[in-house]
Design a protein around this motif. Sequence first.
Motif, PDB file in Angstrom:
ATOM      1  N   LYS A 195      -9.872  -5.271 -19.848  1.00  0.00           N
ATOM      2  CA  LYS A 195     -10.015  -3.851 -19.544  1.00  0.00           C
ATOM      3  C   LYS A 195      -8.784  -3.589 -18.581  1.00  0.00           C
ATOM      4  N   LYS A 196      -7.704  -2.883 -19.107  1.00  0.00           N
ATOM      5  CA  LYS A 196      -6.491  -2.646 -18.188  1.00  0.00           C
ATOM      6  C   LYS A 196      -6.975  -1.747 -16.617  1.00  0.00           C
ATOM      7  N   ASP A 197      -7.688  -0.832 -16.992  1.00  0.00           N
ATOM      8  CA  ASP A 197      -8.135  -0.017 -15.817  1.00  0.00           C
ATOM      9  C   ASP A 197      -9.127  -0.693 -14.974  1.00  0.00           C
ATOM     10  N   HIS A 198      -9.419  -1.929 -15.459  1.00  0.00           N
ATOM     11  CA  HIS A 198     -10.466  -2.798 -14.325  1.00  0.00           C
ATOM     12  C   HIS A 198      -9.649  -3.930 -13.595  1.00  0.00           C
ATOM     13  N   LEU A 199      -8.240  -3.748 -13.613  1.00  0.00           N
ATOM     14  CA  LEU A 199      -7.573  -4.813 -12.967  1.00  0.00           C
ATOM     15  C   LEU A 199      -7.362  -4.154 -11.453  1.00  0.00           C
ATOM     16  N   TYR A 200      -7.971  -4.835 -10.630  1.00  0.00           N
ATOM     17  CA  TYR A 200      -7.903  -4.371  -9.300  1.00  0.00           C
ATOM     18  C   TYR A 200      -6.802  -5.261  -8.346  1.00  0.00           C
ATOM     19  N   LEU A 201      -5.806  -4.538  -7.469  1.00  0.00           N
ATOM     20  CA  LEU A 201      -4.980  -5.575  -6.740  1.00  0.00           C
ATOM     21  C   LEU A 201      -5.130  -5.318  -5.283  1.00  0.00           C
ATOM     22  N   LEU A 202      -4.998  -6.032  -4.611  1.00  0.00           N
ATOM     23  CA  LEU A 202      -4.578  -6.098  -3.212  1.00  0.00           C
ATOM     24  C   LEU A 202      -3.358  -6.728  -2.827  1.00  0.00           C
ATOM     25  N   ALA A 203      -2.497  -6.081  -2.112  1.00  0.00           N
ATOM     26  CA  ALA A 203      -1.288  -6.654  -1.825  1.00  0.00           C
ATOM     27  C   ALA A 203      -1.217  -6.371  -0.092  1.00  0.00           C
ATOM     28  N   GLY A 204      -1.066  -7.626   0.713  1.00  0.00           N
ATOM     29  CA  GLY A 204      -1.311  -7.646   1.956  1.00  0.00           C
ATOM     30  C   GLY A 204      -0.165  -8.505   2.798  1.00  0.00           C
ATOM     31  N   ALA A 205      -0.122  -8.219   4.051  1.00  0.00           N
ATOM     32  CA  ALA A 205       0.855  -9.012   5.079  1.00  0.00           C
ATOM     33  C   ALA A 205       0.030  -9.657   6.270  1.00  0.00           C
ATOM     34  N   ILE A 206       0.364 -10.801   6.627  1.00  0.00           N
ATOM     35  CA  ILE A 206      -0.115 -11.381   7.790  1.00  0.00           C
ATOM     36  C   ILE A 206       0.895 -11.151   9.065  1.00  0.00           C
ATOM     37  N   PRO A 207       0.519 -10.320   9.962  1.00  0.00           N
ATOM     38  CA  PRO A 207       1.674 -10.384  11.010  1.00  0.00           C
ATOM     39  C   PRO A 207       1.890 -11.481  11.664  1.00  0.00           C
ATOM     40  N   SER A 208       3.146 -11.396  12.111  1.00  0.00           N
ATOM     41  CA  SER A 208       3.383 -12.659  13.072  1.00  0.00           C
ATOM     42  C   SER A 208       3.646 -11.938  14.454  1.00  0.00           C
ATOM     43  N   SER A 209       4.343 -13.185  15.425  1.00  0.00           N
ATOM     44  CA  SER A 209       4.579 -12.703  16.673  1.00  0.00           C
ATOM     45  C   SER A 209       6.017 -11.935  16.980  1.00  0.00           C
ATOM     46  N   VAL A 210       6.823 -12.211  15.904  1.00  0.00           N
ATOM     47  CA  VAL A 210       8.178 -11.727  15.775  1.00  0.00           C
ATOM     48  C   VAL A 210       7.858 -10.013  15.542  1.00  0.00           C
ATOM     49  N   GLN A 211       8.893  -9.440  16.394  1.00  0.00           N
ATOM     50  CA  GLN A 211       8.613  -7.813  16.298  1.00  0.00           C
ATOM     51  C   GLN A 211      10.267  -7.275  16.258  1.00  0.00           C
ATOM     52  N   VAL A 212      10.459  -5.964  15.465  1.00  0.00           N
ATOM     53  CA  VAL A 212      11.454  -5.428  15.221  1.00  0.00           C
ATOM     54  C   VAL A 212      11.506  -4.320  16.437  1.00  0.00           C
ATOM     55  N   LYS A 213      12.681  -4.587  17.148  1.00  0.00           N
ATOM     56  CA  LYS A 213      12.892  -3.599  18.270  1.00  0.00           C
ATOM     57  C   LYS A 213      11.568  -3.542  19.279  1.00  0.00           C
ATOM     58  N   SER A 214      10.849  -4.851  19.399  1.00  0.00           N
ATOM     59  CA  SER A 214       9.749  -4.940  20.105  1.00  0.00           C
ATOM     60  C   SER A 214       8.649  -4.002  19.988  1.00  0.00           C
ATOM     61  N   LYS A 215       8.537  -3.769  18.767  1.00  0.00           N
ATOM     62  CA  LYS A 215       7.461  -2.659  18.234  1.00  0.00           C
ATOM     63  C   LYS A 215       6.783  -3.104  16.871  1.00  0.00           C
ATOM     64  N   VAL A 216       7.708  -3.108  15.703  1.00  0.00           N
ATOM     65  CA  VAL A 216       7.035  -3.423  14.596  1.00  0.00           C
ATOM     66  C   VAL A 216       7.152  -5.121  14.328  1.00  0.00           C
ATOM     67  N   SER A 217       5.744  -5.544  13.857  1.00  0.00           N
ATOM     68  CA  SER A 217       5.403  -7.020  13.453  1.00  0.00           C
ATOM     69  C   SER A 217       6.211  -7.314  12.256  1.00  0.00           C
ATOM     70  N   VAL A 218       6.890  -8.481  12.200  1.00  0.00           N
ATOM     71  CA  VAL A 218       7.305  -8.945  10.647  1.00  0.00           C
ATOM     72  C   VAL A 218       6.266  -9.810  10.407  1.00  0.00           C
ATOM     73  N   PRO A 219       6.125  -9.768   9.022  1.00  0.00           N
ATOM     74  CA  PRO A 219       5.031 -10.616   8.556  1.00  0.00           C
ATOM     75  C   PRO A 219       5.346 -12.083   8.406  1.00  0.00           C
ATOM     76  N   GLU A 220       4.365 -12.940   8.499  1.00  0.00           N
ATOM     77  CA  GLU A 220       4.852 -14.294   8.393  1.00  0.00           C
ATOM     78  C   GLU A 220       4.354 -14.886   6.812  1.00  0.00           C
ATOM     79  N   THR A 221       3.686 -14.065   6.050  1.00  0.00           N
ATOM     80  CA  THR A 221       3.112 -14.399   4.853  1.00  0.00           C
ATOM     81  C   THR A 221       2.743 -12.988   4.454  1.00  0.00           C
TER      82      THR A 221
END
Length: 479
Positions: A195-221
């Motif tokens: 059932k194509k309409d029953h395919l649920y997807l979760l796309a995520g990111a794990i934050p790291s300690s590296v930050q862009v301009k000391s504000k936005v975390s760069v994901p490690e995974t």
Amino acid sequence: RERTMKTSIVFLLCVSVFPGFSHGRVVGEDETGFAECNVFFPGQIPPEGFTEPFHVKICQQYNKEPRFATLYSTKDKIPLYSAFKYTKPAQNEQESWLVEPQIDDPENDLHEMVCEADVIGTVANLGVNQALTSDYVGSGYERGLLNPSLLNEADFQMATYTLTNAVPLSPSLSKSWHRDIGRVVEKALVPHCSKKDHLYLLAGAIPSSVQVKSKVSVPETLWLAACCDAPEGWSLGLVKKTNDENSLADLTVRELEKQLLAGVHLFKGNCGEDNQSQEKTEAILQAVSQIRSGEQVGTSDNQEAKDSGLVRKVAGIIATPFIKLLELLIYVFVELVKFVFYFLWLVIKRIGGTVLDGVYSLWNGVVSYLKAISMVLISIPYDVGRVIINIFLGVLQIVQDVMSLTYRILCIPVGFVLHLAAFPYHSICAIPSVLKDMATGIGGTFSLVIDATAALLHGFYYLAGHIVKRFVPKGSSDD
């Protein structure tokens, strides 16, 4: 970089370009899950275990319809995951980056995502709890979409271009991530879900300690969790390390949850992971392995292209100052154009306001003049009637005065004659009365004299008797 420059220009000039901007709604704490966007989770039950106070639930919408759900971290300024379903991809992809004003200012009147240029200076604390375009400009990172636009149809695709769905990725990693996800979903996951309409997807990111301009975390995974909520259901997890853009590891959902926060459960019952068909799982993993092998072969075949790419990279480093200068000039030019248009708009607004005020005043004067003339014209017959009536009443008053005067003039001789004729009668008839009164007066006067004399004599007699009794001694009766 060329794409980044074009995106920045489009972003700054996005006002009135896309009339149907995507919009979202920050879900309050008193609402269950993601409100209308719960439909993007199996059984409408969102993942559990993301309970930090800086985790914000957003129901991403477009044209007043829910398109996908996002859990956003106001601490790391990136989304932790986006939940969506696979839809037929659109052919033409057009970017229009947006922000969510309510994340920074919950008290504002904006209940939808808007173009950043529209709310600069109007939304309090804009950028305190979320990333902005300025955080990416010149950082070397792109805004990588967790929910890739290439897996969505037109309306859904427009909704993905929001900064609450983006994480900092290098250009090559962003390209690799979207390529891998697109191939895995289209060639390995969708074909094996009944059932194509029953395919649920979760796309995520794990934050790291590296930050862009000391504000936005760069994901490690970067990770992807899939759930086919069908009679022959299954679940699968994929992980890509950001330090190796060619990596793509498959694992179970339970193993993926162990790499996330403690106590996290992505799907209710792990989407039947314990009961899923082994044959179905092996078929999916084989398809994923083929995709991964094809990428690795392509990587080795393109080693020479990478070497030439290194040369281009060095040339790009040399050209970076000039590109930055060009970006600055473009930015200054765009801001200057915006200022000119704003100034012209103010001038037109002032002139238009003055003209409208003059027209309004002229209209009020004409209306007042016509009203006064109308009142005068209406009052003319009334005034003429009043004049005629006053003239008639004046004539009647004159006639009355003439008759009254005539009557008074005629009454004078008649009264005089009557009084003159009555004078002898009143004079002769008054003689007996006068004589009677005279006699009465004389008699009264004489009687008064007699009485006074008698009273005087009586007083003397009484006085003499009193004196005699006082001083003469009493004698006998004989004496």
